[in-house]
Design an enzyme around this catalytic site. Structure first.
Site, PDB file in Angstrom:
ATOM      1  N   PRO A  10       0.784  -1.228   0.000  1.00 24.40           N
ATOM      2  CA  PRO A  10       0.000   0.000   0.000  1.00 24.40           C
ATOM      3  C   PRO A  10       0.826   1.294   0.000  1.00 24.40           C
ATOM      4  O   PRO A  10       1.866   1.373   0.665  1.00 24.40           O
ATOM      5  CB  PRO A  10      -0.812  -0.103   1.302  1.00 24.40           C
ATOM      6  CG  PRO A  10      -0.096  -1.107   2.127  1.00 24.40           C
ATOM      7  CD  PRO A  10       0.534  -2.064   1.161  1.00 24.40           C
ATOM      8  N   ASN A  11       0.316   2.219  -0.754  1.00 20.45           N
ATOM      9  CA  ASN A  11       0.846   3.591  -0.865  1.00 20.45           C
ATOM     10  C   ASN A  11       2.114   3.701  -1.697  1.00 20.45           C
ATOM     11  O   ASN A  11       2.565   4.813  -1.966  1.00 20.45           O
ATOM     12  CB  ASN A  11       1.057   4.226   0.526  1.00 20.45           C
ATOM     13  CG  ASN A  11      -0.241   4.397   1.269  1.00 20.45           C
ATOM     14  OD1 ASN A  11      -1.189   4.981   0.731  1.00 20.45           O
ATOM     15  ND2 ASN A  11      -0.334   3.863   2.471  1.00 20.45           N
ATOM     16  N   ARG A  18       5.388  12.350  -3.058  1.00 13.82           N
ATOM     17  CA  ARG A  18       5.473  12.904  -1.693  1.00 13.82           C
ATOM     18  C   ARG A  18       6.602  12.224  -0.929  1.00 13.82           C
ATOM     19  O   ARG A  18       7.041  11.148  -1.320  1.00 13.82           O
ATOM     20  CB  ARG A  18       4.160  12.634  -0.933  1.00 13.82           C
ATOM     21  CG  ARG A  18       3.037  13.505  -1.400  1.00 13.82           C
ATOM     22  CD  ARG A  18       1.739  13.065  -0.775  1.00 13.82           C
ATOM     23  NE  ARG A  18       0.739  12.899  -1.822  1.00 13.82           N
ATOM     24  CZ  ARG A  18      -0.407  12.254  -1.686  1.00 13.82           C
ATOM     25  NH1 ARG A  18      -0.717  11.686  -0.549  1.00 13.82           N
ATOM     26  NH2 ARG A  18      -1.245  12.174  -2.689  1.00 13.82           N
ATOM     27  N   TYR A  23      11.724   8.460   0.880  1.00 19.15           N
ATOM     28  CA  TYR A  23      11.618   7.366  -0.092  1.00 19.15           C
ATOM     29  C   TYR A  23      12.289   7.651  -1.434  1.00 19.15           C
ATOM     30  O   TYR A  23      12.271   6.809  -2.326  1.00 19.15           O
ATOM     31  CB  TYR A  23      10.136   7.020  -0.327  1.00 19.15           C
ATOM     32  CG  TYR A  23       9.435   6.550   0.930  1.00 19.15           C
ATOM     33  CD1 TYR A  23       9.881   5.424   1.601  1.00 19.15           C
ATOM     34  CD2 TYR A  23       8.343   7.246   1.446  1.00 19.15           C
ATOM     35  CE1 TYR A  23       9.257   4.993   2.766  1.00 19.15           C
ATOM     36  CE2 TYR A  23       7.704   6.823   2.605  1.00 19.15           C
ATOM     37  CZ  TYR A  23       8.172   5.702   3.253  1.00 19.15           C
ATOM     38  OH  TYR A  23       7.556   5.269   4.400  1.00 19.15           O
ATOM     39  N   ASN A  74       8.008  -5.860  -1.296  1.00 22.80           N
ATOM     40  CA  ASN A  74       7.936  -4.702  -0.408  1.00 22.80           C
ATOM     41  C   ASN A  74       6.476  -4.593   0.016  1.00 22.80           C
ATOM     42  O   ASN A  74       5.646  -4.030  -0.706  1.00 22.80           O
ATOM     43  CB  ASN A  74       8.404  -3.418  -1.102  1.00 22.80           C
ATOM     44  CG  ASN A  74       8.451  -2.251  -0.116  1.00 22.80           C
ATOM     45  OD1 ASN A  74       7.980  -2.360   1.019  1.00 22.80           O
ATOM     46  ND2 ASN A  74       9.014  -1.129  -0.545  1.00 22.80           N
ATOM     47  N   ALA A  77       3.485  -0.952   4.622  1.00 19.67           N
ATOM     48  CA  ALA A  77       3.042  -0.961   6.025  1.00 19.67           C
ATOM     49  C   ALA A  77       2.548  -2.336   6.476  1.00 19.67           C
ATOM     50  O   ALA A  77       2.586  -2.652   7.678  1.00 19.67           O
ATOM     51  CB  ALA A  77       1.957   0.091   6.226  1.00 19.67           C
ATOM     52  N   GLU A  98      12.636  -9.926   1.130  1.00 23.94           N
ATOM     53  CA  GLU A  98      11.941  -8.741   1.651  1.00 23.94           C
ATOM     54  C   GLU A  98      12.790  -7.515   1.338  1.00 23.94           C
ATOM     55  O   GLU A  98      14.002  -7.520   1.606  1.00 23.94           O
ATOM     56  CB  GLU A  98      11.768  -8.901   3.174  1.00 23.94           C
ATOM     57  CG  GLU A  98      11.181  -7.677   3.852  1.00 23.94           C
ATOM     58  CD  GLU A  98      11.087  -7.843   5.375  1.00 23.94           C
ATOM     59  OE1 GLU A  98      11.411  -8.933   5.902  1.00 23.94           O
ATOM     60  OE2 GLU A  98      10.707  -6.859   6.025  1.00 23.94           O
ATOM     61  N   HIS A 100      12.971  -3.052   1.443  1.00 20.60           N
ATOM     62  CA  HIS A 100      12.438  -1.745   1.823  1.00 20.60           C
ATOM     63  C   HIS A 100      13.338  -0.664   1.265  1.00 20.60           C
ATOM     64  O   HIS A 100      14.564  -0.821   1.221  1.00 20.60           O
ATOM     65  CB  HIS A 100      12.353  -1.600   3.349  1.00 20.60           C
ATOM     66  CG  HIS A 100      11.447  -2.616   3.960  1.00 20.60           C
ATOM     67  ND1 HIS A 100      10.081  -2.528   3.866  1.00 20.60           N
ATOM     68  CD2 HIS A 100      11.713  -3.770   4.604  1.00 20.60           C
ATOM     69  CE1 HIS A 100       9.542  -3.581   4.441  1.00 20.60           C
ATOM     70  NE2 HIS A 100      10.510  -4.359   4.905  1.00 20.60           N
ATOM     71  N   ARG A 107      13.991   4.277  11.913  1.00 22.99           N
ATOM     72  CA  ARG A 107      12.761   5.075  11.914  1.00 22.99           C
ATOM     73  C   ARG A 107      11.931   4.769  13.180  1.00 22.99           C
ATOM     74  O   ARG A 107      12.472   4.342  14.179  1.00 22.99           O
ATOM     75  CB  ARG A 107      11.992   4.798  10.621  1.00 22.99           C
ATOM     76  CG  ARG A 107      12.811   5.170   9.368  1.00 22.99           C
ATOM     77  CD  ARG A 107      12.030   4.965   8.098  1.00 22.99           C
ATOM     78  NE  ARG A 107      10.849   5.826   8.049  1.00 22.99           N
ATOM     79  CZ  ARG A 107       9.827   5.626   7.216  1.00 22.99           C
ATOM     80  NH1 ARG A 107       9.862   4.618   6.356  1.00 22.99           N
ATOM     81  NH2 ARG A 107       8.790   6.440   7.231  1.00 22.99           N
ATOM     82  N   ARG A 111       8.046   0.453  13.190  1.00 24.74           N
ATOM     83  CA  ARG A 111       8.527  -0.121  11.919  1.00 24.74           C
ATOM     84  C   ARG A 111       9.655  -1.134  12.144  1.00 24.74           C
ATOM     85  O   ARG A 111      10.186  -1.700  11.200  1.00 24.74           O
ATOM     86  CB  ARG A 111       9.049   0.981  10.993  1.00 24.74           C
ATOM     87  CG  ARG A 111       7.976   1.953  10.561  1.00 24.74           C
ATOM     88  CD  ARG A 111       8.522   2.935   9.522  1.00 24.74           C
ATOM     89  NE  ARG A 111       7.710   4.128   9.498  1.00 24.74           N
ATOM     90  CZ  ARG A 111       6.582   4.270   8.799  1.00 24.74           C
ATOM     91  NH1 ARG A 111       6.149   3.288   8.035  1.00 24.74           N
ATOM     92  NH2 ARG A 111       5.884   5.398   8.844  1.00 24.74           N
TER      93      ARG A 111
HETATM   94  O1  CA2 Z   1      10.818   1.761   3.212  1.00 24.89           O
HETATM   95  C1  CA2 Z   1       9.964   1.071   2.671  1.00 24.89           C
HETATM   96  O2  CA2 Z   1      10.091   0.570   1.553  1.00 24.89           O
HETATM   97  C2  CA2 Z   1       8.633   0.843   3.403  1.00 24.89           C
HETATM   98  O3  CA2 Z   1       8.197  -0.482   3.105  1.00 24.89           O
HETATM   99  C3  CA2 Z   1       7.673   1.868   2.843  1.00 24.89           C
HETATM  100  C4  CA2 Z   1       6.320   1.859   3.540  1.00 24.89           C
HETATM  101  C5  CA2 Z   1       6.477   1.925   5.058  1.00 24.89           C
HETATM  102  O4  CA2 Z   1       5.207   1.771   5.676  1.00 24.89           O
HETATM  103  C6  CA2 Z   1       7.417   0.857   5.577  1.00 24.89           C
HETATM  104  O5  CA2 Z   1       7.561   1.016   6.967  1.00 24.89           O
HETATM  105  C7  CA2 Z   1       8.770   0.966   4.908  1.00 24.89           C
HETATM  106  C8  CA2 Z   1       5.463   3.064   3.105  1.00 24.89           C
HETATM  107  C9  CA2 Z   1       5.272   3.218   1.651  1.00 24.89           C
HETATM  108  C10 CA2 Z   1       4.488   4.482   1.429  1.00 24.89           C
HETATM  109  O6  CA2 Z   1       5.142   5.226   0.439  1.00 24.89           O
HETATM  110  C11 CA2 Z   1       4.800   6.532   0.299  1.00 24.89           C
HETATM  111  C12 CA2 Z   1       5.396   7.204  -0.733  1.00 24.89           C
HETATM  112  C13 CA2 Z   1       5.115   8.530  -0.923  1.00 24.89           C
HETATM  113  C14 CA2 Z   1       4.230   9.185  -0.099  1.00 24.89           C
HETATM  114  C15 CA2 Z   1       3.621   8.519   0.942  1.00 24.89           C
HETATM  115  C16 CA2 Z   1       3.911   7.169   1.124  1.00 24.89           C
END
Ligand code: CA2
Length: 144
Positions: A10-11, A18, A23, A74, A77, A98, A100, A107, A111
């Site tokens: 997700p996301n 953003r 990221y 990946n 969340a 896995e 990330h 962080r 997490r």
């Molecule tokens: O670091 C990673 O790849 C994560 O899997 C990314 C997830 C986060 O919940 C994990 O803890 C670590 C979040 C991805 C959301 O990505 C966004 C990108 C732009 C704006 C908002 C969220």
């Protein structure tokens, strides 16, 4: 020819729009394009998917696992919450790396725990989009 499934949670469809400080600036489409080029150079097929639904990820893990095809995952969340994804990997005996983008251990505390790590072959994190590429190379060059 080996088929590698790259599954995104997700996301991650928001990448590049953003939170570039966390990221990076690349979009998921750019990460996909880079990975496709690398897979082609290494002689592999790539299936690349993203979903905001936990059940989609469970189904895709089951499908790849039953086909005996490896997964770069990946779970975003869901990494930190999903017993369903843990069970899917375990049940399908899927070979999972896995990944990330960010170093989740640097962080928030929530997490730091992953439901996936215990059933993954390996974990690569903190290298931005390169985390995906390192995982692909580990899979295809036999280190994983
Ligand atoms: O670091 C990673 O790849 C994560 O899997 C990314 C997830 C986060 O919940 C994990 O803890 C670590 C979040 C991805 C959301 O990505 C966004 C990108 C732009 C704006 C908002 C969220």
């Amino acid at each position: 020819m080996k088929t590698v499934h790259v599954l995104n949670g997700p996301n991650l469809n928001l990448l590049g729009t953003r939170e570039p400080g966390t990221y990076g600036a690349q979009t998921l489409a750019q990460i996909e394009a880079d990975l496709r080029a690398r897979a082609a150079a290494l002689g592999a097929d790539l299936v690349f998917k993203q979903s905001n639904q936990e059940g989609d990820l469970v189904t895709w893990i089951q499908e790849a696992g039953s086909a005996g095809q490896p997964i770069i995952l990946n779970a975003a969340a869901y990494t930190h919450t999903s017993i369903a994804i843990h069970d899917a990997i375990r049940g399908a005996k899927a070979e999972v790396i896995e990944v990330h983008l960010s170093n989740v251990h640097a962080r928030e505390h929530f997490r730091h725990h992953s439901y996936i790590s215990a059933v993954a072959k390996g974990v690569i994190l903190g290298f931005g989009p390169m985390s995906y590429r390192l995982a692909l190379e580990a899979l295809l060059e036999g280190a994983a």
